[in-house]
Design a protein around this motif. Sequence first.
Motif, PDB file in Angstrom:
ATOM      1  N   LYS A  38       0.840  -1.191   0.000  1.00 17.30           N
ATOM      2  CA  LYS A  38       0.000   0.000   0.000  1.00 17.30           C
ATOM      3  C   LYS A  38       0.874   1.239   0.000  1.00 17.30           C
ATOM      4  CE  LYS A  38      -3.535   2.795   0.713  1.00 17.30           C
ATOM      5  NZ  LYS A  38      -4.517   3.100  -0.375  1.00 17.30           N
ATOM      6  N   GLN A  39       0.687   2.110  -1.025  1.00 17.20           N
ATOM      7  CA  GLN A  39       1.400   3.376  -1.096  1.00 17.20           C
ATOM      8  C   GLN A  39       0.656   4.381  -0.214  1.00 17.20           C
ATOM      9  OE1 GLN A  39       4.113   3.259  -3.217  1.00 17.20           O
ATOM     10  NE2 GLN A  39       4.875   5.198  -2.423  1.00 17.20           N
ATOM     11  N   LEU A  40       1.211   4.652   0.985  1.00 19.56           N
ATOM     12  CA  LEU A  40       0.534   5.542   1.926  1.00 19.56           C
ATOM     13  C   LEU A  40       0.597   6.996   1.477  1.00 19.56           C
ATOM     14  CD1 LEU A  40       1.849   3.932   5.241  1.00 19.56           C
ATOM     15  CD2 LEU A  40      -0.307   3.472   4.055  1.00 19.56           C
ATOM     16  N   THR A  41       1.791   7.438   1.130  1.00 18.81           N
ATOM     17  CA  THR A  41       2.011   8.758   0.543  1.00 18.81           C
ATOM     18  C   THR A  41       3.024   8.576  -0.578  1.00 18.81           C
ATOM     19  OG1 THR A  41       3.886   9.377   1.954  1.00 18.81           O
ATOM     20  CG2 THR A  41       1.657   9.809   2.818  1.00 18.81           C
ATOM     21  N   GLU A  42       3.417   9.671  -1.173  1.00 17.63           N
ATOM     22  CA  GLU A  42       4.397   9.598  -2.256  1.00 17.63           C
ATOM     23  C   GLU A  42       5.687   8.936  -1.799  1.00 17.63           C
ATOM     24  OE1 GLU A  42       7.230  12.630  -4.821  1.00 17.63           O
ATOM     25  OE2 GLU A  42       5.429  13.398  -3.837  1.00 17.63           O
ATOM     26  N   MET A  43       6.069   9.108  -0.524  1.00 17.87           N
ATOM     27  CA  MET A  43       7.358   8.625  -0.031  1.00 17.87           C
ATOM     28  C   MET A  43       7.228   7.532   1.035  1.00 17.87           C
ATOM     29  SD  MET A  43       9.297  10.454  -1.881  1.00 17.87           S
ATOM     30  CE  MET A  43      10.946  10.343  -1.191  1.00 17.87           C
ATOM     31  N   GLN A  44       6.000   7.053   1.305  1.00 17.68           N
ATOM     32  CA  GLN A  44       5.815   6.048   2.346  1.00 17.68           C
ATOM     33  C   GLN A  44       5.063   4.849   1.784  1.00 17.68           C
ATOM     34  OE1 GLN A  44       4.828   7.591   6.407  1.00 17.68           O
ATOM     35  NE2 GLN A  44       4.401   9.481   5.287  1.00 17.68           N
ATOM     36  N   GLN A  45       5.501   3.661   2.195  1.00 19.03           N
ATOM     37  CA  GLN A  45       4.916   2.435   1.676  1.00 19.03           C
ATOM     38  C   GLN A  45       4.808   1.392   2.791  1.00 19.03           C
ATOM     39  OE1 GLN A  45       7.006  -0.313  -1.283  1.00 19.03           O
ATOM     40  NE2 GLN A  45       5.664   0.862  -2.614  1.00 19.03           N
ATOM     41  N   LEU A  46       3.696   0.644   2.791  1.00 16.86           N
ATOM     42  CA  LEU A  46       3.462  -0.427   3.747  1.00 16.86           C
ATOM     43  C   LEU A  46       3.341  -1.741   2.979  1.00 16.86           C
ATOM     44  CD1 LEU A  46       2.942  -0.899   6.823  1.00 16.86           C
ATOM     45  CD2 LEU A  46       0.490  -0.792   6.282  1.00 16.86           C
ATOM     46  N   GLN A  47       4.014  -2.792   3.462  1.00 18.52           N
ATOM     47  CA  GLN A  47       4.024  -4.072   2.765  1.00 18.52           C
ATOM     48  C   GLN A  47       3.769  -5.205   3.754  1.00 18.52           C
ATOM     49  OE1 GLN A  47       7.921  -4.229   1.068  1.00 18.52           O
ATOM     50  NE2 GLN A  47       7.597  -2.497  -0.302  1.00 18.52           N
ATOM     51  N   ALA A  48       3.104  -6.255   3.283  1.00 17.09           N
ATOM     52  CA  ALA A  48       2.888  -7.460   4.088  1.00 17.09           C
ATOM     53  C   ALA A  48       3.015  -8.671   3.177  1.00 17.09           C
ATOM     54  CB  ALA A  48       1.512  -7.432   4.751  1.00 17.09           C
ATOM     55  N   SER A  49       3.464  -9.801   3.728  1.00 12.22           N
ATOM     56  CA  SER A  49       3.647 -10.990   2.891  1.00 12.22           C
ATOM     57  C   SER A  49       3.584 -12.250   3.735  1.00 12.22           C
ATOM     58  CB  SER A  49       4.979 -10.940   2.136  1.00 12.22           C
ATOM     59  OG  SER A  49       6.074 -10.938   3.036  1.00 12.22           O
ATOM     60  N   TYR A  50       3.262 -13.349   3.061  1.00  9.29           N
ATOM     61  CA  TYR A  50       3.261 -14.687   3.666  1.00  9.29           C
ATOM     62  C   TYR A  50       3.761 -15.678   2.633  1.00  9.29           C
ATOM     63  CZ  TYR A  50       1.610 -19.364   4.785  1.00  9.29           C
ATOM     64  OH  TYR A  50       1.556 -20.710   4.989  1.00  9.29           O
ATOM     65  N   SER A  51       4.537 -16.655   3.089  1.00 10.94           N
ATOM     66  CA  SER A  51       4.944 -17.750   2.209  1.00 10.94           C
ATOM     67  C   SER A  51       5.196 -18.998   3.035  1.00 10.94           C
ATOM     68  CB  SER A  51       6.206 -17.400   1.403  1.00 10.94           C
ATOM     69  OG  SER A  51       7.342 -17.349   2.248  1.00 10.94           O
ATOM     70  N   ARG A  52       5.056 -20.134   2.396  1.00 10.39           N
ATOM     71  CA  ARG A  52       5.383 -21.423   3.016  1.00 10.39           C
ATOM     72  C   ARG A  52       6.612 -21.974   2.315  1.00 10.39           C
ATOM     73  NH1 ARG A  52       3.538 -27.215   3.025  1.00 10.39           N
ATOM     74  NH2 ARG A  52       3.550 -27.841   5.209  1.00 10.39           N
ATOM     75  N   ARG A  53       7.627 -22.378   3.079  1.00  7.29           N
ATOM     76  CA  ARG A  53       8.907 -22.787   2.540  1.00  7.29           C
ATOM     77  C   ARG A  53       9.240 -24.209   2.999  1.00  7.29           C
ATOM     78  NH1 ARG A  53      10.351 -20.107  -1.415  1.00  7.29           N
ATOM     79  NH2 ARG A  53      12.564 -20.419  -0.987  1.00  7.29           N
ATOM     80  N   VAL A  54      10.203 -24.832   2.308  1.00 10.04           N
ATOM     81  CA  VAL A  54      10.596 -26.191   2.636  1.00 10.04           C
ATOM     82  C   VAL A  54      12.117 -26.299   2.652  1.00 10.04           C
ATOM     83  CG1 VAL A  54      10.545 -26.965   0.216  1.00 10.04           C
ATOM     84  CG2 VAL A  54      10.281 -28.640   2.052  1.00 10.04           C
ATOM     85  N   ASN A  55      12.622 -27.146   3.512  1.00 11.63           N
ATOM     86  CA  ASN A  55      14.038 -27.510   3.529  1.00 11.63           C
ATOM     87  C   ASN A  55      14.123 -29.010   3.296  1.00 11.63           C
ATOM     88  OD1 ASN A  55      16.785 -27.742   3.902  1.00 11.63           O
ATOM     89  ND2 ASN A  55      16.692 -27.607   6.134  1.00 11.63           N
ATOM     90  N   ARG A  56      14.513 -29.402   2.079  1.00  6.74           N
ATOM     91  CA  ARG A  56      14.645 -30.824   1.765  1.00  6.74           C
ATOM     92  C   ARG A  56      16.022 -31.301   2.236  1.00  6.74           C
ATOM     93  NH1 ARG A  56      10.501 -30.473  -2.412  1.00  6.74           N
ATOM     94  NH2 ARG A  56      10.886 -28.540  -3.538  1.00  6.74           N
ATOM     95  N   PRO A  57      16.092 -32.464   2.857  1.00 10.27           N
ATOM     96  CA  PRO A  57      17.393 -32.950   3.327  1.00 10.27           C
ATOM     97  C   PRO A  57      18.327 -33.237   2.157  1.00 10.27           C
ATOM     98  CG  PRO A  57      15.693 -34.640   3.596  1.00 10.27           C
ATOM     99  CD  PRO A  57      14.988 -33.378   3.197  1.00 10.27           C
TER     100      PRO A  57
END
Length: 830
Positions: free
Chosen positions: A566-585
Amino acid sequence: MYSYDVKFYNSCTMQKFFYIIITLFIANFSFASSIFPGVDPGLAVKGVVKGKVEAKTEKTAIEYANIAIYSAVDSSLVTGTITSPEGVFQIENLKPGKYYLVANFIGFEKQMVENIEISQNKAVWDLGTISLPEAIENLDEVVVAAEKNQVMYQIDKKVVNISKKMDAVGGSLANALENTPSVQVDAEGNITVRGSSNFTVLIDGKPSNLSGNDALKQIPASAVENVEIITNPSAKYDPDGTSGIINIIMKKNVQSGLNGIVNISAGTRDKYAGDFNLNYRTSKANFFVSGSYADRSMHPVSTIDNYTIFQDTTRFTFMKSDRVHRMLPYSFKLGTDLYLSEKTTLTLSGDYGHWGFEMFNPAQIIERTMPVTTEQYFLNTANSKMGGNYMNANVVLDHNFATKGHKLLTSLLYSNWDGGNYSEISEQEMDQNFEQLLFEKKHKTDQDDKSNEYRLKLDYTLPFADGSKFEAGYQGWYKEIDSKYEYQDQDPDTKIWSTNAEYTNKMNFKQNIQAVYATYSGLLAGISYQAGLRTEYTDRFINPENGTKDFKVERFDFFPTLHLSKQLTEMQQLQASYSRRVNRPREWILNPFPRYTDKYVSEQGNPELLPEFTDSYELSYLHNFKLGFVSLEGYYKQTSEAFTQTVKMRDDGVVVVTTENLDKNYSMGGELSTNLRFATWFNVFASANLYSYHVESAIAGVEATAQSINSDFVLNSTFTIMKKTRLQLTGFYNAPKVTGQGKQSEMYGMNMSLGHDFFNNKFSAVLNVRDVFQTQKFSFVADAPNLHTAFTMKMESPVVMLTLSYKINNYKQRKSEDNQTDFGGGGGMM
């Protein structure tokens, strides 16, 4: 739960293969359709403003430029967005009225477009190309372009500008990342991302032959343009790496004709390196060749102080070792980009190289036992050689359709590895003065690994008229490894070597992964979003030749992702994220046969080890202003079935080190970063990371929890002393940490660099001093039933390196058109 086991009773036939692929595609596209119903590619939305942003001098697209729409009536912010990787933006759902647009990006002057009026007569405004001139400053009456930040924050990643990190020149990429947000480096050069060593390394978006830390230690920093740290990747990327992806972007030339760069380095106590990069570009094709070589020796000192309890006897052991570690990598790459048409490019490339690490480890050992007091003295010498030769071949076809952004990318990768691990260990019993030899025993091990890997990847991108975008793709990944391990003893009298059949083994490893993904991105109520799902089928097979049974794993796994901005103002930005990751042996921790480093310690793999999975959440705020930027990130990660290195004792007193799915761990923290340019001659970058780490484990039937508050801090100051001279000071601090069986000590240090440009920027010299105050050391303490170990390592310091660089025909890499010194360049790659 996102995964479940499935049983198959027949071998994988072509019919079964196609069934799996079709099932995966249906699952992904059904998911995308359920989230975004009624999407119409031909839909035209009223009140649209679109265009493209590029750098005025380079004529190259600017990714992640800020676009803000203001009301012409009261100058209030109406909405905003950021540009795509192609520099394109589109803002829709604007109400009728008068507006003006402001385009802005760090290091460039903002540009304004006025007189935009949305009405029934004209609802769609195509502003064409908006060119941003570079910000200009005056320094000692010499006009120069504003310098790029060392770290730039984008919607899904941090971009580290390696060419501006003077303390990295002459060293490896692991050295370059030592003082970087989200990254920690221990005394041996091992990297963790927010406390985890499980990350994936890509080179120009393609997988490397080497594992994460091995690749970063081998690649010369001077060959790298920038590094992308992606802690929450989208579904388009492989899900491997629970802490994310480190994508290495190698330097590339953008000028026509013949251009290039050559670097040579030399340092204290036998450290040498060199690399080159040559390009020849025409209107029809681009030809490139690069290579690198390094021979770097380090001289750490380590101590081990432990005790073990076996039956009714306690054995105390103290060991001191003056080690020599030697890195011996080289690489050579050759390729061409063929511009078949304005819309189609074919890239053919191949590289060949060697990864090498040698370790000479002489140690003095004192052993004592209680309650019956005995005392023995040993000189142990362990000589190890690890490494091998690798080869990659790549074919990439990039086709763009008539509609801008509508494209299909097809790539085929073949990789081959032929190497192993050789060690020879001598155990000499000595008198208490370590002068007279009483008895000698020798053994050696030789592990030989050969692997072949094939990847086919399809990536399809379809943009819509309303500015949204649909992406989908497929990846097939097949890997086969043959591993042989031989253990030999030497007869102390005849000096004849003989194979120990009990410890000698062979293993065949096969892994087949079929994956499809789909993502959809757009703008809703002023919020930019991207949602995706990746589905994978995994078939893993392990056949130990001397074992009693085979080990097979078959499963489906699902990896959802979500990114919001979300671009709050010209110079300010808010971000959110989610991901699922794996570590294979990795295959080496699956091999069930023991590998002996000495008579007391054995390492043994676990063929039944399952992948570990991490759910990762992030929330970040970015504020740009005249002096620079401030970024605040919050994150939470939960890992289940976590890999746990356990230490146990057998009935014969030998300590066995193995890996099991025992832990469940959580980490929650915040990271604050800022880049401030206080004056034209003084720039500061600082980053602080504070997080809580909680581990739940069940080792040897004993449930335990451990928790700690951890922190790390980086401060980098750059001084422009004269027009062509810069001084850089870098300091870092990593706080103590806990593990499932113990704790790790703090580590801190300071580096200093001085660089100067000569002959109109064609020639440059950089002098680096690492660990100026000789403070860097690493230690940990581990406890298990009947076992206690304390380990300390002090690295060689200070280390002094001198690097000289020469540019051929004014070589300029991509997106680096500034008049500031670019310290280093060119080189080979893994």
